[in-house]
Design a protein around this motif. Structure first.
Motif, PDB file in Angstrom:
ATOM      1  N   MET A  83      30.266  55.314  47.851  1.00 46.84           N
ATOM      2  CA  MET A  83      29.200  54.495  47.264  1.00 46.84           C
ATOM      3  C   MET A  83      29.594  53.014  47.260  1.00 46.84           C
ATOM      4  O   MET A  83      30.752  52.650  47.002  1.00 46.84           O
ATOM      5  N   ASN A  84      28.633  52.154  47.555  1.00 44.64           N
ATOM      6  CA  ASN A  84      28.907  50.723  47.649  1.00 44.64           C
ATOM      7  C   ASN A  84      29.008  50.069  46.278  1.00 44.64           C
ATOM      8  O   ASN A  84      28.195  50.331  45.390  1.00 44.64           O
ATOM      9  N   VAL A  85      30.025  49.235  46.142  1.00 46.52           N
ATOM     10  CA  VAL A  85      30.142  48.312  45.012  1.00 46.52           C
ATOM     11  C   VAL A  85      30.449  46.944  45.614  1.00 46.52           C
ATOM     12  O   VAL A  85      30.562  46.799  46.828  1.00 46.52           O
ATOM     13  N   TYR A  86      30.590  45.923  44.767  1.00 49.65           N
ATOM     14  CA  TYR A  86      30.877  44.574  45.270  1.00 49.65           C
ATOM     15  C   TYR A  86      32.388  44.427  45.475  1.00 49.65           C
ATOM     16  O   TYR A  86      33.145  44.174  44.535  1.00 49.65           O
ATOM     17  N   HIS A  87      32.824  44.595  46.733  1.00 49.53           N
ATOM     18  CA  HIS A  87      34.253  44.625  47.030  1.00 49.53           C
ATOM     19  C   HIS A  87      34.938  43.271  46.869  1.00 49.53           C
ATOM     20  O   HIS A  87      36.145  43.217  46.622  1.00 49.53           O
ATOM     21  N   ASN A  88      34.194  42.196  47.017  1.00 46.00           N
ATOM     22  CA  ASN A  88      34.801  40.872  46.883  1.00 46.00           C
ATOM     23  C   ASN A  88      34.766  40.351  45.452  1.00 46.00           C
ATOM     24  O   ASN A  88      35.107  39.196  45.203  1.00 46.00           O
ATOM     25  N   ARG A  89      34.344  41.201  44.539  1.00 46.11           N
ATOM     26  CA  ARG A  89      34.357  40.869  43.116  1.00 46.11           C
ATOM     27  C   ARG A  89      35.309  41.821  42.389  1.00 46.11           C
ATOM     28  O   ARG A  89      35.747  42.828  42.936  1.00 46.11           O
ATOM     29  N   THR A  90      35.611  41.484  41.158  1.00 42.71           N
ATOM     30  CA  THR A  90      36.556  42.297  40.389  1.00 42.71           C
ATOM     31  C   THR A  90      35.888  43.584  39.891  1.00 42.71           C
ATOM     32  O   THR A  90      34.658  43.708  39.865  1.00 42.71           O
ATOM     33  N   GLY A  91      36.746  44.501  39.461  1.00 42.69           N
ATOM     34  CA  GLY A  91      36.230  45.738  38.883  1.00 42.69           C
ATOM     35  C   GLY A  91      35.397  45.464  37.650  1.00 42.69           C
ATOM     36  O   GLY A  91      34.329  46.057  37.467  1.00 42.69           O
ATOM     37  N   ILE A  92      35.859  44.548  36.796  1.00 39.00           N
ATOM     38  CA  ILE A  92      35.124  44.269  35.555  1.00 39.00           C
ATOM     39  C   ILE A  92      33.781  43.596  35.851  1.00 39.00           C
ATOM     40  O   ILE A  92      32.787  43.829  35.150  1.00 39.00           O
ATOM     41  N   LEU A 117      41.025  56.902  32.963  1.00 43.72           N
ATOM     42  CA  LEU A 117      40.995  56.962  34.426  1.00 43.72           C
ATOM     43  C   LEU A 117      42.130  56.151  35.062  1.00 43.72           C
ATOM     44  O   LEU A 117      42.274  56.131  36.284  1.00 43.72           O
ATOM     45  N   LYS A 118      42.901  55.490  34.223  1.00 38.52           N
ATOM     46  CA  LYS A 118      44.077  54.722  34.657  1.00 38.52           C
ATOM     47  C   LYS A 118      43.722  53.592  35.621  1.00 38.52           C
ATOM     48  O   LYS A 118      44.391  53.384  36.639  1.00 38.52           O
ATOM     49  N   ILE A 119      42.661  52.848  35.285  1.00 36.48           N
ATOM     50  CA  ILE A 119      42.316  51.668  36.090  1.00 36.48           C
ATOM     51  C   ILE A 119      42.181  50.415  35.219  1.00 36.48           C
ATOM     52  O   ILE A 119      41.767  49.363  35.707  1.00 36.48           O
ATOM     53  N   LYS A 120      42.545  50.532  33.952  1.00 37.19           N
ATOM     54  CA  LYS A 120      42.379  49.397  33.037  1.00 37.19           C
ATOM     55  C   LYS A 120      43.165  48.176  33.509  1.00 37.19           C
ATOM     56  O   LYS A 120      42.705  47.036  33.396  1.00 37.19           O
ATOM     57  N   ASP A 121      44.350  48.403  34.075  1.00 35.51           N
ATOM     58  CA  ASP A 121      45.222  47.297  34.493  1.00 35.51           C
ATOM     59  C   ASP A 121      44.758  46.611  35.774  1.00 35.51           C
ATOM     60  O   ASP A 121      45.305  45.554  36.129  1.00 35.51           O
ATOM     61  N   VAL A 122      43.790  47.192  36.481  1.00 35.97           N
ATOM     62  CA  VAL A 122      43.366  46.594  37.750  1.00 35.97           C
ATOM     63  C   VAL A 122      41.926  46.075  37.703  1.00 35.97           C
ATOM     64  O   VAL A 122      41.402  45.625  38.716  1.00 35.97           O
ATOM     65  N   LEU A 123      41.305  46.127  36.543  1.00 37.35           N
ATOM     66  CA  LEU A 123      39.897  45.733  36.466  1.00 37.35           C
ATOM     67  C   LEU A 123      39.685  44.246  36.743  1.00 37.35           C
ATOM     68  O   LEU A 123      38.578  43.840  37.119  1.00 37.35           O
ATOM     69  N   ASN A 124      40.715  43.422  36.587  1.00 34.93           N
ATOM     70  CA  ASN A 124      40.582  41.994  36.875  1.00 34.93           C
ATOM     71  C   ASN A 124      40.959  41.647  38.306  1.00 34.93           C
ATOM     72  O   ASN A 124      40.974  40.469  38.683  1.00 34.93           O
TER      73      ASN A 124
END
Length: 298
Positions: A83-92, A117-124
């Motif tokens: 599924m597509n998300v905005y890859h050039n933007r941050t997770g948050i 889900l162990k993605i809190k540290d990479v959301l930025n």
């Protein structure tokens, strides 16, 4: 409730890739969705969520048509493989953007899911830096963050580590206990057999059958090899127990009420069972359905 009637979707005027006359999905049930590649599973999800709108027929969610009333989809979560998300933007950024589309931003729940889900540290970090598994977790978080009443998921466990899969399954069961309706498309039949209540079988874009997991589990299929398979076939026929030949073995339901008598008869004839292998009852039920529709096995 989801009610689908006379749903057709074609590409370039060719034969419809989706042609469902009638499909009703009840509230607070867990459905599996299966079928050969190209049978229309992903297209069905896209029609249900306005990703595809140029279809014929009617899709109603709780009595509302999403094409006429897009706000209906505020209660629907969607997970598509790739599924597509905005890859050039941050997770948050993606989380805030998609929560804004739904009209709700629940920071407490988002923090909880991100940690589990162990993605809190990479959301930025930009999504372009994420691994496949991390992107999948982000998509799951986006689908779950607004407490959907209906959740549509295409291959949701693919690319996830076992710990995340265990958390995710338990979390979905918790949501189901609170009223969630869940539809899971997956090629991992064991997951569906252990998790779903009913399984929808698509075949060439058409609804072939809806299988009851409860009924399927009443069977216990085995492929047996014996020292005299020909005689065993005769005995099974005498006792009117259905069987199939699979390779060099005989496939039979050992939960059949007459199996105990048959087993005694086999033994009294001096015949020994040299091997007995488990058969996935769900897979067999699906393949039996597809064979009836002149399609190759799943």
């Amino acid at each position: 409730m989801i009610n689908i009637e006379n749903l057709q979707k074609s590409y370039s005027g060719i034969e419809p890739v989706l042609n469902i006359k009638n499909l009703k999905l009840n509230e607070n049930k867990i459905y599996g969705l299966v079928g050969p590649n190209g049978s229309g599973k992903t297209t069905l999800f896209k029609c249900m969520t306005n990703i595809i709108t140029d279809y014929k027929g009617v899709v109603n969610i709780n009595g509302n048509n999403p094409k006429e009333n897009p706000s209906t989809l505020s209660i629907v979560g969607l997970v598509l493989d790739g599924m597509n998300v905005y890859h050039n933007r941050t997770g948050i950024f993606n989380i805030k953007y998609f929560s804004g589309l739904k009209g709700q931003y629940n920071k407490e729940k988002i923090d909880y899911l991100a940690e589990k889900l162990k993605i809190k540290d990479v959301l930025n970090k930009k999504v372009s830096m994420y691994s496949y598994g991390m992107k999948k977790k982000l998509i799951l978080l986006i689908a779950l963050m607004n407490s959907p009443k209906i959740l549509l998921m295409d291959e949701p466990f693919r690319g996830l580590d076992l710990e995340t899969v265990d958390f995710f399954k338990n979390y979905l069961k918790e949501l189901h206990s609170e009223g969630l309706t869940l539809v899971i498309s997956s090629h991992i039949l064991e997951e569906l057999e252990n998790f779903c209540q009913e399984v929808i079988v698509l075949n060439q874009g058409k609804l072939n059958k809806i299988l009851s997991i409860e009924e399927i589990k009443m069977q216990e299929l085995r492929v047996i090899n014996t020292t005299d398979n020909s005689r065993v076939e005769e005995i099974l026929s005498i006792y009117s127990i259905p069987y199939n030949i699979v390779g060099t073995g005989i496939k039979v339901d050992i939960k059949d009420s007459k199996w105990e008598e048959v087993y005694k008869e086999i033994s009294s004839n001096g015949i020994m069972i040299s091997s007995m292998e488990d058969v996935s009852t769900l897979k067999e039920s699906i393949n039996s359905t597809l064979r009836g529709g002149n399609r190759s096995e799943f």
